[in-house]
Design a protein around this motif. Structure first.
Motif, PDB file in Angstrom:
ATOM      1  N   GLY A  16       0.800  -1.214   0.000  1.00  0.00           N
ATOM      2  CA  GLY A  16       0.000   0.000   0.000  1.00  0.00           C
ATOM      3  C   GLY A  16       0.827   1.256   0.000  1.00  0.00           C
ATOM      4  N   THR A  17       2.156   1.112  -0.015  1.00  0.00           N
ATOM      5  CA  THR A  17       3.036   2.282  -0.044  1.00  0.00           C
ATOM      6  C   THR A  17       3.918   2.214  -1.289  1.00  0.00           C
ATOM      7  OG1 THR A  17       4.801   1.206   1.205  1.00  0.00           O
ATOM      8  CG2 THR A  17       3.077   2.338   2.472  1.00  0.00           C
ATOM      9  N   LYS A  38     -11.657   8.580  -2.841  1.00  0.00           N
ATOM     10  CA  LYS A  38     -12.015   9.089  -1.527  1.00  0.00           C
ATOM     11  C   LYS A  38     -11.517  10.508  -1.283  1.00  0.00           C
ATOM     12  CE  LYS A  38     -12.139   4.481   0.569  1.00  0.00           C
ATOM     13  NZ  LYS A  38     -11.606   3.589   1.634  1.00  0.00           N
ATOM     14  N   VAL A  39     -11.188  11.191  -2.326  1.00  0.00           N
ATOM     15  CA  VAL A  39     -10.760  12.578  -2.174  1.00  0.00           C
ATOM     16  C   VAL A  39     -11.705  13.476  -2.949  1.00  0.00           C
ATOM     17  CG1 VAL A  39      -8.346  11.948  -1.845  1.00  0.00           C
ATOM     18  CG2 VAL A  39      -9.188  12.419  -4.145  1.00  0.00           C
ATOM     19  N   VAL A  40     -11.787  14.739  -2.530  1.00  0.00           N
ATOM     20  CA  VAL A  40     -12.631  15.718  -3.199  1.00  0.00           C
ATOM     21  C   VAL A  40     -11.816  16.418  -4.271  1.00  0.00           C
ATOM     22  CG1 VAL A  40     -14.015  17.794  -2.896  1.00  0.00           C
ATOM     23  CG2 VAL A  40     -13.961  16.061  -1.097  1.00  0.00           C
ATOM     24  N   HIS A  41     -12.404  16.505  -5.469  1.00  0.00           N
ATOM     25  CA  HIS A  41     -11.722  17.135  -6.595  1.00  0.00           C
ATOM     26  C   HIS A  41     -12.257  18.545  -6.804  1.00  0.00           C
ATOM     27  CE1 HIS A  41     -11.376  12.765  -7.130  1.00  0.00           C
ATOM     28  NE2 HIS A  41     -10.203  13.029  -7.721  1.00  0.00           N
ATOM     29  N   ASP A  42     -11.503  19.362  -7.480  1.00  0.00           N
ATOM     30  CA  ASP A  42     -11.911  20.757  -7.662  1.00  0.00           C
ATOM     31  C   ASP A  42     -12.824  20.952  -8.862  1.00  0.00           C
ATOM     32  OD1 ASP A  42     -10.169  20.400  -9.734  1.00  0.00           O
ATOM     33  OD2 ASP A  42      -8.701  21.907  -9.072  1.00  0.00           O
ATOM     34  N   GLY A  44      13.808   6.901  -2.834  1.00  0.00           N
ATOM     35  CA  GLY A  44      14.277   6.538  -1.504  1.00  0.00           C
ATOM     36  C   GLY A  44      13.347   6.898  -0.359  1.00  0.00           C
ATOM     37  N   LYS A  45      12.264   7.677  -0.615  1.00  0.00           N
ATOM     38  CA  LYS A  45      11.323   8.042   0.446  1.00  0.00           C
ATOM     39  C   LYS A  45      10.009   7.280   0.258  1.00  0.00           C
ATOM     40  CE  LYS A  45      13.080  12.690   1.404  1.00  0.00           C
ATOM     41  NZ  LYS A  45      12.722  14.145   1.508  1.00  0.00           N
ATOM     42  N   ILE A  46       9.435   6.847   1.368  1.00  0.00           N
ATOM     43  CA  ILE A  46       8.211   6.037   1.327  1.00  0.00           C
ATOM     44  C   ILE A  46       6.997   6.948   1.463  1.00  0.00           C
ATOM     45  CG2 ILE A  46       6.897   4.212   2.467  1.00  0.00           C
ATOM     46  CD1 ILE A  46       9.543   3.004   3.374  1.00  0.00           C
ATOM     47  N   TYR A  47       5.983   6.742   0.595  1.00  0.00           N
ATOM     48  CA  TYR A  47       4.735   7.505   0.614  1.00  0.00           C
ATOM     49  C   TYR A  47       3.551   6.538   0.535  1.00  0.00           C
ATOM     50  CZ  TYR A  47       7.780  11.420  -0.706  1.00  0.00           C
ATOM     51  OH  TYR A  47       8.768  12.361  -0.757  1.00  0.00           O
ATOM     52  N   THR A  48       2.410   7.030   1.068  1.00  0.00           N
ATOM     53  CA  THR A  48       1.150   6.294   0.901  1.00  0.00           C
ATOM     54  C   THR A  48       0.287   7.051  -0.087  1.00  0.00           C
ATOM     55  OG1 THR A  48       1.224   5.449   3.163  1.00  0.00           O
ATOM     56  CG2 THR A  48      -0.919   5.396   2.044  1.00  0.00           C
ATOM     57  N   PRO A  49       0.042   6.511  -1.262  1.00  0.00           N
ATOM     58  CA  PRO A  49      -0.751   7.240  -2.257  1.00  0.00           C
ATOM     59  C   PRO A  49      -2.195   7.440  -1.780  1.00  0.00           C
ATOM     60  CG  PRO A  49       0.437   5.400  -3.251  1.00  0.00           C
ATOM     61  CD  PRO A  49       0.531   5.230  -1.769  1.00  0.00           C
TER      62      PRO A  49
END
Length: 717
Positions: free
Chosen positions: A217-218, A233-237, A223-228
């Motif tokens: 899920g990441t 589930k996000v609000v768009h403009d 070299g840096k770990i992120y969670t997309p």
């Protein structure tokens, strides 16, 4: 194996089917529901909704009348345990229907109850359970009825599953367009691959930013770990989106065109609810009033909840905003009920109204009839048939019925006077001497135009009916110039009717009103109640009163305070009696009875207690239609009945049977002169003739006697 009874139509369903059969309407069967409630003791015809519905099922198919007719239709309904959190027995299934007219409400049409219910198990990820049943109902005319069938049911689940199972495709070596694919071996592309927009994919050696999917899920970016973020589930403009859940803003959102903040809808305010018992239809009439604030969102519905006061479970009735009045049926007239309501809009439901508790009113008729037999025994009729009327603590079925059940012997006024409160009721009398046949009937509800309200329940100044009259528990005693009703004192005697009338109305001081002397209209009401309760004209066969004691004296008040039951008498020594708390209604002290004057065998009466006066034979006094007959203390065999004034009765025929026949009481009427009236008999007049019907029209208004007193009354003014 489960088993269910044949379906039963509700009152609503029976009415729809009948009108559909006549071609007067069309309707639609809309849905099927289930419940775990055992309805075997419920009057199904009176239900509006299925109590405590558990599930809404699917109507899968329409089934024809198995007999080939047009008056019955069947439905194949099914319920499954998808997302069901707890198991339950399917005790009943129901079909709902709605008439095909504007504004019609969906209501319960038919109910099928279980003889041996199926159990619906709670949801289990490993097992899918479906219960199906065929429900046949009378619809009147099949051509007038539509059934809402679930479109998904046009092909059965089994059919689709079998069809898919029979398709044999080897997909093991195919790439999936919408799934992850794992390639083995050396896969080479003749042309560089492009994305759906035609842009070429870059080669890793040419990309500065390195992205690695960590398979948890990441991702790792340089070299840096992120969670997309999950794009769903996000609000768009831009674009149209549905946002679920509650969102809190530090600053109210603003319309980009006007710059004005948006208004946020809330739950509505609390509605108003009024409920009254309709004794004629034995139902509750309700009225809902919309709340002052709808929460900036239209009211969708009102939820009216009601229940038996003695239980915890509420039944909910959905009320549409355009129909705020209605009636709740299926009422047990022996119980008290609770009511409350909420208003509901798109946001949710309001707080509920305060709980309203409403008792029912016994709307039954209770009566007796007399065939003229000399025994004076009467036949119980109407709702009185089969009832028992015991005394001295034995079974008395009237204690919880009609006017008798509402009589209250614990009432006191500001003077400390003790009263029995008698509720308002109505009377019907008939008399046909040619048969002969006489009837007496009472009801808490006026049953027709030939029923009358005793004048003790009427306010002649404000021209309105009164809810009750207070009758003194004890014979009157004059203390400090006022006629009173107190225990443990000697009743006042040796006063004229004029003196005692004056002492009674002397209580009307300092804003108090309604006090007056014992009168013909209250006597009439109690005579009828006593006669129907005990089904006899021989009152002293039930309770003799203080007329057969070994002594020869008047008994002080309070002698019956410890008598058991609603009515009874002292069983040792002297035998004073009490009728539902009214001590010595007859037999201890004869009563000056106001509202009656006699002139030369003509009887005059007055309806308004505030205008009682002796020796008056003009307005407000009127002459009754029947003449009196001279008698010197003979046994009463018949009473006169004026159809225009049925509450004024007096003896009109006599014999010499020593009070052993017919009314079993003595009557005195002098032929010439002006007189007032005494009723009820006295300790000094001997047993047998001093009962409920004892009537003496021989004293003048100036007479004062040692065996005569009176009682205090108070109207509900």
């Amino acid at each position: 194996m489960s088993e269910y009874h044949d379906s039963q139509l509700t009152a609503f369903g029976a009415d729809l089917a009948q009108r559909a059969s006549n071609g007067d309407t069309k309707f639609t069967i809309t849905k099927a529901t289930s419940t775990a409630d055992d309805l075997s003791q419920t009057d199904l015809s009176q239900l509006i909704t299925l109590p405590h519905e558990k599930q809404t099922g699917e109507i899968d198919r329409i089934l024809p009348d198995p007999n080939g007719g047009t008056k019955v239709k069947g439905t194949k309904v099914s319920f499954d345990n998808l997302n069901l959190t707890e198991s339950y027995p399917i005790q009943a299934m129901a079909l709902y229907a709605k008439e095909d007219v504007d504004g019609a409400k969906e209501q319960l049409y038919a109910v099928t109850t279980a003889a041996d219910p199926e159990t619906m198990p709670k949801s289990d990820s490993a097992v899918m359970f479906t219960f199906s049943a065929s429900i046949y109902v009378i619809v009147g005319n099949a051509s007038q009825v539509t059934i809402n069938v679930n479109p998904d049911s046009f092909a059965t689940k089994e059919y689709v599953a079998d069809a898919i199972a029979n398709v044999k495709v080897d997909t093991s070596d195919l790439a999936k367009l919408s799934q992850d694919n794992y390639y083995t071996g050396d896969n080479q592309f003749k042309y560089d691959p492009v994305n759906k927009d035609g842009d070429a994919y870059g080669l890793a050696k040419n990309i500065d930013t390195k992205v690695t999917d960590n398979a948890d899920g990441t991702i790792t970016v340089n070299g840096k770990i992120y969670t997309p973020a999950d794009d769903s589930k996000v609000v768009h403009d831009s674009g149209t989106e549905e946002i679920g859940g509650q969102k809190t803003f530090d600053t109210a959102p603003i319309d980009k065109t006007t710059g004005n903040p948006y208004i946020t809808a809330k739950t509505p305010g609390i509605p108003k609810l009024a409920v009254t018992y309709n004794a004629t239809s034995k139902a509750f009439d309700y009225t809902l009033t919309a709340p002052e604030k709808d929460g900036l969102s239209d009211i969708i519905q009102y939820n009216l909840l009601w229940k038996d006061h003695s239980v915890d479970d509420w039944t909910t009735v959905i009320v549409k905003p355009d129909t705020l009045t209605g009636q709740l049926t299926g009422v047990d007239i022996t119980k008290t009920y609770d009511f409350k309501a909420t208003a509901q809009n798109a946001v949710g439901s309001s707080d509920s109204t305060d709980v309203i508790t409403v008792p029912t009113v016994d709307g039954n008729i209770y009566g007796v009839s007399w065939d003229g037999s000399s025994s004076g025994a009467l036949q119980r009729t109407d709702a009185a048939a089969g009832l028992k009327a015991g005394i001295n603590g034995t079974q008395n079925d009237f204690d919880t019925r009609g006017p008798w059940g509402l009589m209250d012997k614990t009432v006191t006024d500001s003077y400390g006077n003790a009263f029995v409160r008698v509720p308002k009721f109505y009377i019907r009398k008939t008399q046909d001497k040619s048969k002969p046949l006489s009837t007496w009937q009472v009801s808490l509800v006026k049953q027709g135009d030939d029923w009358y309200l005793p004048n003790c329940f009427y306010d002649f100044d404000d021209k309105k009916e009164l809810d009750y009259v207070d009758v003194s528990r004890y014979e009157g005693s004059v203390i400090s110039g006022k006629l009173q009703s107190k225990t443990g004192v000697t009743p006042t005697t040796n006063q004229t009717i004029v003196q005692l009338r004056s002492s009674a109305v002397a209580n009307n001081t300092d804003g108090k009103k309604g006090y007056h002397l014992w009168d013909v209209h209250t006597l009439d009401a109690l005579q009828v109640l006593f006669t129907i309760e005990f089904a006899t004209l021989d009152s002293q066969s039930i309770m003799k009163g203080n007329t057969d004691n070994t002594g020869t004296s008047l008994i002080n008040t309070g002698a019956t305070d410890n008598v058991k039951g609603s009515s009874g008498f002292v069983t040792s020594g002297a035998t004073p009696m009490t009728y539902r708390g009214i001590e010595n209604l007859y037999g201890n002290l004869a009563m000056w009875t106001d509202g009656l004057n006699i002139s030369n065998l003509s009887l005059y009466s007055c309806d308004d207690a505030t205008k009682y006066v002796s020796d008056t034979f003009t307005d407000p006094y009127y002459k009754v239609s029947y003449p009196l007959v001279s008698s010197g203390g003979q046994n009463i065999t018949g009473l006169g009945l004026d159809k225009d004034h049925p509450g004024v009765t007096a003896p009109t025929s006599f014999n010499s049977d020593s009070y052993n026949t017919y009314y079993h009481d003595e009557g005195y009427v002098y032929a010439n002169g002006s007189y007032v009236v005494i009723t009820g008999g006295s300790w000094g007049w001997g047993a047998g003739g001093s009962g409920l019907w004892c009537w003496a029209g021989d004293p003048s208004s100036t007479d004062a006697r040692s065996a005569v007193g009176s009682r205090l009354l108070k109207k509900a003014l």
